[in-house]
Design an enzyme around this catalytic site. Structure first.
Site, PDB file in Angstrom:
ATOM      1  N   ALA A  65     -18.823 -13.456  10.272  1.00 49.58           N
ATOM      2  CA  ALA A  65     -18.117 -14.740  10.195  1.00 49.58           C
ATOM      3  C   ALA A  65     -18.679 -15.649  11.281  1.00 49.58           C
ATOM      4  O   ALA A  65     -19.188 -15.171  12.301  1.00 49.58           O
ATOM      5  CB  ALA A  65     -16.628 -14.518  10.386  1.00 49.58           C
ATOM      6  N   GLY A 109     -18.219  -9.764   9.180  1.00 51.12           N
ATOM      7  CA  GLY A 109     -17.894 -10.250   7.838  1.00 51.12           C
ATOM      8  C   GLY A 109     -19.025 -10.023   6.843  1.00 51.12           C
ATOM      9  O   GLY A 109     -18.784  -9.923   5.637  1.00 51.12           O
ATOM     10  N   GLU A 112     -18.569  -6.592   5.685  1.00 49.15           N
ATOM     11  CA  GLU A 112     -17.345  -6.587   4.865  1.00 49.15           C
ATOM     12  C   GLU A 112     -17.593  -7.218   3.498  1.00 49.15           C
ATOM     13  O   GLU A 112     -17.083  -6.741   2.480  1.00 49.15           O
ATOM     14  CB  GLU A 112     -16.225  -7.321   5.626  1.00 49.15           C
ATOM     15  CG  GLU A 112     -15.809  -6.546   6.870  1.00 49.15           C
ATOM     16  CD  GLU A 112     -14.912  -7.360   7.808  1.00 49.15           C
ATOM     17  OE1 GLU A 112     -15.331  -8.443   8.245  1.00 49.15           O
ATOM     18  OE2 GLU A 112     -13.790  -6.912   8.083  1.00 49.15           O
ATOM     19  N   GLU A 132     -17.023  -6.664  15.867  1.00 53.58           N
ATOM     20  CA  GLU A 132     -15.973  -7.590  16.313  1.00 53.58           C
ATOM     21  C   GLU A 132     -15.363  -7.171  17.646  1.00 53.58           C
ATOM     22  O   GLU A 132     -14.917  -8.014  18.428  1.00 53.58           O
ATOM     23  CB  GLU A 132     -14.866  -7.687  15.257  1.00 53.58           C
ATOM     24  CG  GLU A 132     -15.268  -8.408  13.980  1.00 53.58           C
ATOM     25  CD  GLU A 132     -15.871  -7.502  12.915  1.00 53.58           C
ATOM     26  OE1 GLU A 132     -16.289  -6.356  13.242  1.00 53.58           O
ATOM     27  OE2 GLU A 132     -15.948  -7.949  11.756  1.00 53.58           O
TER      28      GLU A 132
HETATM   29  N1  CO8 Z   1     -21.735 -16.842  13.896  1.00 48.72           N
HETATM   30  C1  CO8 Z   1     -22.339 -18.009  14.211  1.00 48.72           C
HETATM   31  N2  CO8 Z   1     -23.657 -18.120  14.482  1.00 48.72           N
HETATM   32  C2  CO8 Z   1     -24.390 -17.000  14.454  1.00 48.72           C
HETATM   33  C3  CO8 Z   1     -23.838 -15.747  14.131  1.00 48.72           C
HETATM   34  C4  CO8 Z   1     -22.439 -15.696  13.838  1.00 48.72           C
HETATM   35  N3  CO8 Z   1     -21.825 -14.569  13.472  1.00 48.72           N
HETATM   36  N4  CO8 Z   1     -24.813 -14.819  14.175  1.00 48.72           N
HETATM   37  C5  CO8 Z   1     -25.938 -15.464  14.496  1.00 48.72           C
HETATM   38  N5  CO8 Z   1     -25.691 -16.775  14.670  1.00 48.72           N
HETATM   39  C6  CO8 Z   1     -26.636 -17.836  15.027  1.00 48.72           C
HETATM   40  C7  CO8 Z   1     -26.960 -17.802  16.514  1.00 48.72           C
HETATM   41  O1  CO8 Z   1     -25.976 -18.441  17.259  1.00 48.72           O
HETATM   42  C8  CO8 Z   1     -28.302 -18.516  16.515  1.00 48.72           C
HETATM   43  O2  CO8 Z   1     -28.052 -19.890  16.421  1.00 48.72           O
HETATM   44  P1  CO8 Z   1     -28.719 -20.929  17.501  1.00 48.72           P
HETATM   45  O3  CO8 Z   1     -30.196 -20.802  17.248  1.00 48.72           O
HETATM   46  O4  CO8 Z   1     -28.155 -22.249  17.101  1.00 48.72           O
HETATM   47  O5  CO8 Z   1     -28.336 -20.440  18.837  1.00 48.72           O
HETATM   48  C9  CO8 Z   1     -28.937 -18.082  15.220  1.00 48.72           C
HETATM   49  O6  CO8 Z   1     -27.878 -17.627  14.395  1.00 48.72           O
HETATM   50  C10 CO8 Z   1     -29.934 -16.947  15.400  1.00 48.72           C
HETATM   51  O7  CO8 Z   1     -29.249 -15.903  16.056  1.00 48.72           O
HETATM   52  P2  CO8 Z   1     -29.872 -15.125  17.319  1.00 48.72           P
HETATM   53  O8  CO8 Z   1     -30.745 -16.052  18.125  1.00 48.72           O
HETATM   54  O9  CO8 Z   1     -28.745 -14.464  18.039  1.00 48.72           O
HETATM   55  O10 CO8 Z   1     -30.810 -14.056  16.574  1.00 48.72           O
HETATM   56  P3  CO8 Z   1     -31.245 -12.632  17.093  1.00 48.72           P
HETATM   57  O11 CO8 Z   1     -32.280 -12.149  16.138  1.00 48.72           O
HETATM   58  O12 CO8 Z   1     -31.607 -12.674  18.546  1.00 48.72           O
HETATM   59  O13 CO8 Z   1     -29.934 -11.700  16.986  1.00 48.72           O
HETATM   60  C11 CO8 Z   1     -27.981 -10.826  15.874  1.00 48.72           C
HETATM   61  C12 CO8 Z   1     -29.413 -11.395  15.726  1.00 48.72           C
HETATM   62  C13 CO8 Z   1     -28.042  -9.453  16.554  1.00 48.72           C
HETATM   63  C14 CO8 Z   1     -27.417 -10.671  14.467  1.00 48.72           C
HETATM   64  C15 CO8 Z   1     -27.107 -11.781  16.724  1.00 48.72           C
HETATM   65  O14 CO8 Z   1     -27.253 -13.100  16.207  1.00 48.72           O
HETATM   66  C16 CO8 Z   1     -25.654 -11.443  16.737  1.00 48.72           C
HETATM   67  O15 CO8 Z   1     -25.256 -10.522  17.430  1.00 48.72           O
HETATM   68  N6  CO8 Z   1     -24.816 -12.181  15.959  1.00 48.72           N
HETATM   69  C17 CO8 Z   1     -23.382 -12.005  15.945  1.00 48.72           C
HETATM   70  C18 CO8 Z   1     -22.979 -10.761  15.199  1.00 48.72           C
HETATM   71  C19 CO8 Z   1     -21.472 -10.599  15.210  1.00 48.72           C
HETATM   72  O16 CO8 Z   1     -20.862 -10.436  16.244  1.00 48.72           O
HETATM   73  N7  CO8 Z   1     -20.857 -10.643  14.028  1.00 48.72           N
HETATM   74  C20 CO8 Z   1     -19.442 -10.509  13.883  1.00 48.72           C
HETATM   75  C21 CO8 Z   1     -18.794 -11.846  13.873  1.00 48.72           C
HETATM   76  S1  CO8 Z   1     -17.004 -11.754  13.840  1.00 48.72           S
HETATM   77  C22 CO8 Z   1     -16.654 -11.419  12.221  1.00 48.72           C
HETATM   78  O17 CO8 Z   1     -17.514 -11.294  11.397  1.00 48.72           O
HETATM   79  C23 CO8 Z   1     -15.218 -11.275  11.870  1.00 48.72           C
HETATM   80  C24 CO8 Z   1     -15.048 -11.114  10.361  1.00 48.72           C
HETATM   81  C25 CO8 Z   1     -13.625 -11.124   9.943  1.00 48.72           C
HETATM   82  C26 CO8 Z   1     -12.966 -12.434  10.113  1.00 48.72           C
HETATM   83  C27 CO8 Z   1     -13.408 -13.432   9.113  1.00 48.72           C
HETATM   84  C28 CO8 Z   1     -12.656 -14.692   9.334  1.00 48.72           C
HETATM   85  C29 CO8 Z   1     -13.443 -15.914   9.234  1.00 48.72           C
END
Ligand code: CO8
Length: 258
Positions: A65, A109, A112, A132
């Site tokens: 998400a 998400g 999921e 999360e």
């Molecule tokens: N949300 C928003 N932006 C994201 C997300 C995310 N989940 N994941 C990646 N991005 C964005 C980054 O912010 C970045 O944007 P910017 O260039 O503007 O800074 C761009 O995507 C590229 O990401 P990275 O530079 O971080 O890329 P890497 O290759 O270094 O890393 C990863 C990839 C490991 C996937 C890393 O991006 C990461 O850890 N992302 C977050 C993963 C995460 O924590 N997911 C869980 C989110 S919470 C959730 O899903 C709850 C679900 C249930 C609730 C639903 C209700 C809405």
């Protein structure tokens, strides 16, 4: 209205929905989920589509998400505005079979969403996880429930409590994914499976999907009873008569409802 965050196409009775928000690794925001919902419902209502594939990019199915969208919200907003509306669950309620074609990150998400599909086919670079906990929150789109049903309590608990990711091979061993394929062959292999499903009689496919899904919701005795009634009901299908006649006449069946 901004441009859609999903792309759609149809190939040989298979509907393909591609999540298309590459700059954010397909992070699921409200617009993407609304676009996905309307594309999926339209395909579900199209009698010329017998299987729906949901996919992302080589780098990410979806990285979860959208944390930027969620971050400023407070309890009142997420609770009373019902953040994560029914739209976010729509994929789990489609009648047409669904396949998640997963390459790269399927996190939070994203994992999921993949688990809402009927089956997951993963590229060998796929990584699944529920991170999360590292954000001080918990899964909210069914992760604690569907992951536990898919891989059992021990692995689900470990993944949800530590946030560790599971690579494709382990995910296949654990029962989360149906097949692991080479990343550059992902869509070809998914389309083979999707095409096989789309080539079956649609009423039988829908009844079968409903019965298998019932196994996750009910007791064994109730599930078996449900299955038997659905089996009996297939004897009202013209395609059931055709399928059995074709077998006995040693020919291919010609499905009326595909
Ligand atoms: N949300 C928003 N932006 C994201 C997300 C995310 N989940 N994941 C990646 N991005 C964005 C980054 O912010 C970045 O944007 P910017 O260039 O503007 O800074 C761009 O995507 C590229 O990401 P990275 O530079 O971080 O890329 P890497 O290759 O270094 O890393 C990863 C990839 C490991 C996937 C890393 O991006 C990461 O850890 N992302 C977050 C993963 C995460 O924590 N997911 C869980 C989110 S919470 C959730 O899903 C709850 C679900 C249930 C609730 C639903 C209700 C809405």
């Amino acid at each position: 209205m901004s441009d859609s965050l999903v792309r759609t196409e149809t190939r040989d009775r298979v509907g393909i929905i591609t999540l298309d928000r590459p700059d954010a690794l397909n992070a699921l925001n409200s617009q993407l989920m609304a676009d996905l919902d309307s594309a999926a419902r339209a395909m579900d209502n199209d009698p010329d589509i017998g299987c729906i594939v949901i996919t992302g990019s080589q780098k990410a199915f979806a990285a979860g998400a959208d944390i930027k969208e969620m971050q400023p919200k407070d309890f009142a907003q997420v609770h009373y505005e019902d953040f994560i509306t029914d739209d976010w669950e729509a994929i789990a309620h489609l009648r047409t079979p669904t396949i998640a074609a997963v390459a790269g990150h399927a996190l939070g998400g994203g994992c999921e969403l993949a688990m809402m599909c009927d089956l997951i086919i993963a590229a060998d670079n796929a990584k699944f996880g529920q991170p999360e906990i590292k954000l001080g929150t918990i899964p909210g789109m069914g992760g604690t429930q569907r992951l536990t049903r898919a891989v059992g309590k021990a692995k689900a608990m470990e993944m949800c409590l530590t946030g560790r990711t599971m690579k494709a091979e382990e995910a296949e061993r654990a029962g989360l994914v149906a097949q692991v394929v080479a990343a550059d062959e992902l869509m070809d292999r998914v389309l083979e499976t999707a095409g096989t499903i789309a080539g079956m009689s649609l009423p039988a496919v829908m009844a079968c999907k409903e019965a298998v899904n019932r196994a996750e919701e009910t007791t064994l005795a109730e599930g078996v009873r449900f299955e038997r009634r659905s089996f009996h009901a297939t004897f009202a299908f013209e395609d059931r008569a055709e399928g059995m006649a074709a077998f006995n006449e040693k020919r291919e069946p010609h499905w009326k409802h595909r």
